[in-house]
Motif scaffolding. Structure first.
Motif, PDB file in Angstrom:
ATOM      1  N   SER A  64       0.854  -1.188   0.000  1.00 27.74           N
ATOM      2  CA  SER A  64       0.000   0.000   0.000  1.00 27.74           C
ATOM      3  C   SER A  64       0.890   1.237   0.000  1.00 27.74           C
ATOM      4  O   SER A  64       2.067   1.166   0.343  1.00 27.74           O
ATOM      5  CB  SER A  64      -0.938   0.014   1.214  1.00 27.74           C
ATOM      6  N   SER A  65       0.305   2.372  -0.344  1.00 29.13           N
ATOM      7  CA  SER A  65       1.094   3.603  -0.438  1.00 29.13           C
ATOM      8  C   SER A  65       1.029   4.452   0.826  1.00 29.13           C
ATOM      9  O   SER A  65       1.837   5.371   0.989  1.00 29.13           O
ATOM     10  CB  SER A  65       0.609   4.441  -1.633  1.00 29.13           C
ATOM     11  N   ASP A  66       0.069   4.163   1.724  1.00 33.84           N
ATOM     12  CA  ASP A  66      -0.033   4.985   2.933  1.00 33.84           C
ATOM     13  C   ASP A  66       1.161   4.730   3.848  1.00 33.84           C
ATOM     14  O   ASP A  66       1.709   3.624   3.885  1.00 33.84           O
ATOM     15  CB  ASP A  66      -1.344   4.703   3.671  1.00 33.84           C
ATOM     16  N   ILE A  67       1.540   5.761   4.599  1.00 32.82           N
ATOM     17  CA  ILE A  67       2.776   5.666   5.372  1.00 32.82           C
ATOM     18  C   ILE A  67       2.687   6.602   6.575  1.00 32.82           C
ATOM     19  O   ILE A  67       1.926   7.576   6.566  1.00 32.82           O
ATOM     20  CB  ILE A  67       3.991   6.042   4.488  1.00 32.82           C
ATOM     21  N   LEU A  68       3.454   6.276   7.617  1.00 34.19           N
ATOM     22  CA  LEU A  68       3.523   7.117   8.804  1.00 34.19           C
ATOM     23  C   LEU A  68       4.723   8.059   8.700  1.00 34.19           C
ATOM     24  O   LEU A  68       5.803   7.661   8.244  1.00 34.19           O
ATOM     25  CB  LEU A  68       3.646   6.266  10.066  1.00 34.19           C
ATOM     26  N   GLY A  69       4.525   9.291   9.159  1.00 27.28           N
ATOM     27  CA  GLY A  69       5.608  10.266   9.188  1.00 27.28           C
ATOM     28  C   GLY A  69       5.908  10.690  10.610  1.00 27.28           C
ATOM     29  O   GLY A  69       5.011  10.686  11.474  1.00 27.28           O
ATOM     30  N   THR A  70       7.150  11.034  10.885  1.00 27.63           N
ATOM     31  CA  THR A  70       7.549  11.430  12.240  1.00 27.63           C
ATOM     32  C   THR A  70       8.223  12.797  12.221  1.00 27.63           C
ATOM     33  O   THR A  70       8.898  13.156  11.257  1.00 27.63           O
ATOM     34  CB  THR A  70       8.527  10.411  12.855  1.00 27.63           C
ATOM     35  N   VAL A  71       8.019  13.538  13.309  1.00 24.22           N
ATOM     36  CA  VAL A  71       8.701  14.812  13.529  1.00 24.22           C
ATOM     37  C   VAL A  71       9.276  14.770  14.941  1.00 24.22           C
ATOM     38  O   VAL A  71       8.532  14.529  15.908  1.00 24.22           O
ATOM     39  CB  VAL A  71       7.744  16.011  13.378  1.00 24.22           C
ATOM     40  N   GLU A 116      -2.403  19.399  21.826  1.00 21.91           N
ATOM     41  CA  GLU A 116      -3.550  20.127  21.276  1.00 21.91           C
ATOM     42  C   GLU A 116      -3.165  20.896  20.008  1.00 21.91           C
ATOM     43  O   GLU A 116      -3.918  20.941  19.041  1.00 21.91           O
ATOM     44  CB  GLU A 116      -4.101  21.093  22.327  1.00 21.91           C
ATOM     45  N   GLU A 117      -1.979  21.490  20.029  1.00 24.45           N
ATOM     46  CA  GLU A 117      -1.521  22.242  18.856  1.00 24.45           C
ATOM     47  C   GLU A 117      -1.280  21.308  17.664  1.00 24.45           C
ATOM     48  O   GLU A 117      -1.591  21.649  16.522  1.00 24.45           O
ATOM     49  CB  GLU A 117      -0.237  23.003  19.195  1.00 24.45           C
ATOM     50  N   LEU A 118      -0.732  20.114  17.932  1.00 24.54           N
ATOM     51  CA  LEU A 118      -0.517  19.140  16.854  1.00 24.54           C
ATOM     52  C   LEU A 118      -1.842  18.758  16.201  1.00 24.54           C
ATOM     53  O   LEU A 118      -1.951  18.704  14.968  1.00 24.54           O
ATOM     54  CB  LEU A 118       0.182  17.890  17.397  1.00 24.54           C
ATOM     55  N   THR A 119      -2.855  18.483  17.020  1.00 28.03           N
ATOM     56  CA  THR A 119      -4.176  18.147  16.491  1.00 28.03           C
ATOM     57  C   THR A 119      -4.745  19.290  15.655  1.00 28.03           C
ATOM     58  O   THR A 119      -5.305  19.070  14.574  1.00 28.03           O
ATOM     59  CB  THR A 119      -5.141  17.819  17.647  1.00 28.03           C
ATOM     60  N   LYS A 120      -4.581  20.516  16.141  1.00 22.06           N
ATOM     61  CA  LYS A 120      -5.080  21.675  15.399  1.00 22.06           C
ATOM     62  C   LYS A 120      -4.360  21.816  14.049  1.00 22.06           C
ATOM     63  O   LYS A 120      -4.976  22.097  13.019  1.00 22.06           O
ATOM     64  CB  LYS A 120      -4.877  22.941  16.236  1.00 22.06           C
ATOM     65  N   ILE A 121      -3.045  21.596  14.052  1.00 19.39           N
ATOM     66  CA  ILE A 121      -2.263  21.708  12.807  1.00 19.39           C
ATOM     67  C   ILE A 121      -2.707  20.659  11.793  1.00 19.39           C
ATOM     68  O   ILE A 121      -2.896  20.949  10.608  1.00 19.39           O
ATOM     69  CB  ILE A 121      -0.757  21.561  13.110  1.00 19.39           C
ATOM     70  N   LEU A 122      -2.884  19.411  12.260  1.00 16.97           N
ATOM     71  CA  LEU A 122      -3.259  18.320  11.350  1.00 16.97           C
ATOM     72  C   LEU A 122      -4.649  18.533  10.760  1.00 16.97           C
ATOM     73  O   LEU A 122      -4.890  18.275   9.570  1.00 16.97           O
ATOM     74  CB  LEU A 122      -3.190  16.979  12.079  1.00 16.97           C
ATOM     75  N   LYS A 123      -5.583  18.992  11.599  1.00 16.11           N
ATOM     76  CA  LYS A 123      -6.942  19.203  11.110  1.00 16.11           C
ATOM     77  C   LYS A 123      -7.044  20.364  10.117  1.00 16.11           C
ATOM     78  O   LYS A 123      -7.999  20.436   9.344  1.00 16.11           O
ATOM     79  CB  LYS A 123      -7.890  19.455  12.281  1.00 16.11           C
ATOM     80  N   SER A 124      -6.056  21.229  10.126  1.00 15.09           N
ATOM     81  CA  SER A 124      -6.105  22.403   9.251  1.00 15.09           C
ATOM     82  C   SER A 124      -5.464  22.166   7.882  1.00 15.09           C
ATOM     83  O   SER A 124      -5.423  23.076   7.067  1.00 15.09           O
ATOM     84  CB  SER A 124      -5.396  23.581   9.930  1.00 15.09           C
ATOM     85  N   THR A 125      -4.955  20.983   7.654  1.00 16.27           N
ATOM     86  CA  THR A 125      -4.290  20.709   6.378  1.00 16.27           C
ATOM     87  C   THR A 125      -4.887  19.475   5.706  1.00 16.27           C
ATOM     88  O   THR A 125      -5.296  18.516   6.381  1.00 16.27           O
ATOM     89  CB  THR A 125      -2.776  20.506   6.575  1.00 16.27           C
ATOM     90  N   ASP A 126      -4.921  19.483   4.366  1.00 18.40           N
ATOM     91  CA  ASP A 126      -5.402  18.326   3.592  1.00 18.40           C
ATOM     92  C   ASP A 126      -4.335  17.261   3.425  1.00 18.40           C
ATOM     93  O   ASP A 126      -4.614  16.189   2.878  1.00 18.40           O
ATOM     94  CB  ASP A 126      -5.866  18.789   2.200  1.00 18.40           C
ATOM     95  N   LEU A 127      -3.128  17.540   3.875  1.00 11.21           N
ATOM     96  CA  LEU A 127      -2.048  16.556   3.757  1.00 11.21           C
ATOM     97  C   LEU A 127      -2.260  15.365   4.685  1.00 11.21           C
ATOM     98  O   LEU A 127      -1.758  14.271   4.427  1.00 11.21           O
ATOM     99  CB  LEU A 127      -0.697  17.221   4.063  1.00 11.21           C
ATOM    100  N   TRP A 128      -2.974  15.572   5.775  1.00 14.49           N
ATOM    101  CA  TRP A 128      -3.224  14.508   6.756  1.00 14.49           C
ATOM    102  C   TRP A 128      -4.405  13.661   6.307  1.00 14.49           C
ATOM    103  O   TRP A 128      -5.429  14.169   5.861  1.00 14.49           O
ATOM    104  CB  TRP A 128      -3.510  15.147   8.119  1.00 14.49           C
ATOM    105  N   HIS A 163       5.610  20.596   7.216  1.00 13.79           N
ATOM    106  CA  HIS A 163       4.584  21.547   7.660  1.00 13.79           C
ATOM    107  C   HIS A 163       4.404  21.498   9.180  1.00 13.79           C
ATOM    108  O   HIS A 163       4.385  22.543   9.857  1.00 13.79           O
ATOM    109  CB  HIS A 163       3.271  21.212   6.956  1.00 13.79           C
ATOM    110  N   VAL A 164       4.288  20.306   9.735  1.00 13.20           N
ATOM    111  CA  VAL A 164       4.066  20.144  11.172  1.00 13.20           C
ATOM    112  C   VAL A 164       5.284  20.626  11.955  1.00 13.20           C
ATOM    113  O   VAL A 164       5.149  21.307  12.995  1.00 13.20           O
ATOM    114  CB  VAL A 164       3.745  18.676  11.508  1.00 13.20           C
ATOM    115  N   ARG A 165       6.484  20.301  11.490  1.00 14.73           N
ATOM    116  CA  ARG A 165       7.691  20.724  12.198  1.00 14.73           C
ATOM    117  C   ARG A 165       7.766  22.255  12.291  1.00 14.73           C
ATOM    118  O   ARG A 165       8.063  22.817  13.355  1.00 14.73           O
ATOM    119  CB  ARG A 165       8.925  20.181  11.473  1.00 14.73           C
ATOM    120  N   GLU A 166       7.490  22.913  11.181  1.00 12.60           N
ATOM    121  CA  GLU A 166       7.539  24.380  11.170  1.00 12.60           C
ATOM    122  C   GLU A 166       6.491  24.986  12.106  1.00 12.60           C
ATOM    123  O   GLU A 166       6.795  25.914  12.882  1.00 12.60           O
ATOM    124  CB  GLU A 166       7.321  24.876   9.739  1.00 12.60           C
TER     125      GLU A 166
END
Length: 356
Positions: free
Chosen positions: A251-258, A273-285, A322-325
């Motif tokens: 499969s092509s799905d994969i986990l990423g780490t920061v 909480e900030e991580l959750t907010k960042i992920l929900k605000s982007t279509d990359l997740w 994106h998440v790291r920044e």
């Protein structure tokens, strides 16, 4: 002209005309059925398929017609019977080879056209495309070698020479076999890749420390397109004998780490909480995995790992960046004291205390 028709037997002339008409009728009948069934949705042929096979079919029929004795009689070339038959044989083998190669291409076009390798979920398409890409080369090589062998063996002198060579080539064959074992092993590795498929076209792999996609697979080598547009050429035996990473094997799905290295005073719940907010605000997740954990504690800092998921590796890379920044910006604005730092404790000595 009158003299010519007087010297030629009428039976030969009639047979020549009949055989010529027979060739034309046979070609027309075959063409009619190919066109008829080619338009049927059940047997739908791709555009240009008839043009690819009509030529070799006509030459096959023509090569059979060329063996007709009436032609030689009509042209008064009975003494050239050997060359007529030899030309007919060679033309038949060449035409049949041409037909088989074109049929192979048509079959590949029909089957591969049902699968799109450019869609997101393209695992099955890449499997089919890889198998046909490699097996097509194997069949083409085999068909051409057999055709050349059949043409050469049609000559009596070459056939006798070949038999004598094969009869006395036992030791030479062993020597050649040992010297060519690497090449043979490479070809066999290509066949094994086509069947077992440890890699497929467009797979994401890590080879020799380089991240890239499989761009081309041949019988002897594989082309890996590196992320910075370089090309890594790797022998097929590499993917059979050495370990490598395949990020899209099933499969092509994969986990990423920061990873973040912060001070011990960092507020973990606020960071989650900030991580959750960042992920929900982007279509990359892809909304599958969202985890923040403290994975290590060092002398001067703590190691925090943010774990997230994405639909494929390029998207995961963009998501990680994106998440790291965003997390670093969050700490800079809200908790600057939580950024990793070195502490130095200064204490007054006993003599200094007494003097004061």
């Amino acid at each position: 002209m009158n003299t010519f028709f007087d010297t030629v037997p009428k039976s030969a002339l009639y047979f020549f005309i009949a055989s010529t008409l027979g060739v034309l009728i046979a070609y027309w009948v075959i063409s009619f059925f190919i066109k008829k069934y080619g338009k049927d949705p059940k047997y739908l042929l791709p555009n240009g398929a008839f043009k690819k096979i009509s030529g070799p079919i006509f030459l096959i029929i023509f090569s059979i017609w060329l063996r007709s004795e009436s032609i030689r009689t009509l042209l008064q070339l009975e003494e050239h019977d050997y060359w007529f038959k030899k030309t007919s044989t060679i033309l038949f083998i060449a035409s049949l080879t041409w037909l088989l190669l074109n049929l192979l291409k048509i079959i590949k076009t029909v089957i591969v056209s049902n699968y799109d390798v450019h869609v997101e979920n393209n695992l099955k398409a890449r499997k089919i495309y890889t198998q046909f890409n490699i097996l097509e080369r194997i069949f083409i090589f085999t068909i051409i070698i057999l055709a050349i062998g059949a043409v050469l063996m049609s000559f009596e002198s070459i056939r006798e020479l070949g038999v004598s060579i094969f009869a006395s080539a036992g030791v030479a064959g062993i020597i050649i076999g040992f010297s060519a074992q690497k090449m043979i092993g490479t070809v066999l590795a290509g066949i094994q890749i086509a069947i077992a498929q440890p890699i497929k076209i467009d797979d994401v792999v890590i080879v020799e420390g380089e991240w890239g996609r499989i761009e081309e697979i041949t019988l002897t080598y594989v082309v890996v397109k590196i992320w910075d547009k370089r090309r890594l050429i790797v022998p097929t035996t590499y993917f059979i004998e050495k370990p490598f990473q395949n990020w899209t094997k099933t499969s092509s799905d994969i986990l990423g780490t920061v990873f973040l290295y912060t001070d011990y005073t960092v507020p973990f719940d606020a960071l989650r909480e900030e991580l959750t907010k960042i992920l929900k605000s982007t279509d990359l997740w892809d909304k599958e995995v969202n985890v923040l954990q403290v994975t290590d504690s060092k002398q001067n800092c703590v190691e925090i790992r943010a774990l997230m998921s994405a639909k494929d590796s390029p998207t995961a890379w963009d998501l990680r960046v994106h998440v790291r920044e965003k997390l670093i910006t969050f700490l800079q604005k809200n908790y600057p004291e939580s950024i990793a730092k070195n502490r130095v404790l200064l204490e007054k000595s006993t003599d200094e205390n007494n003097n004061s």
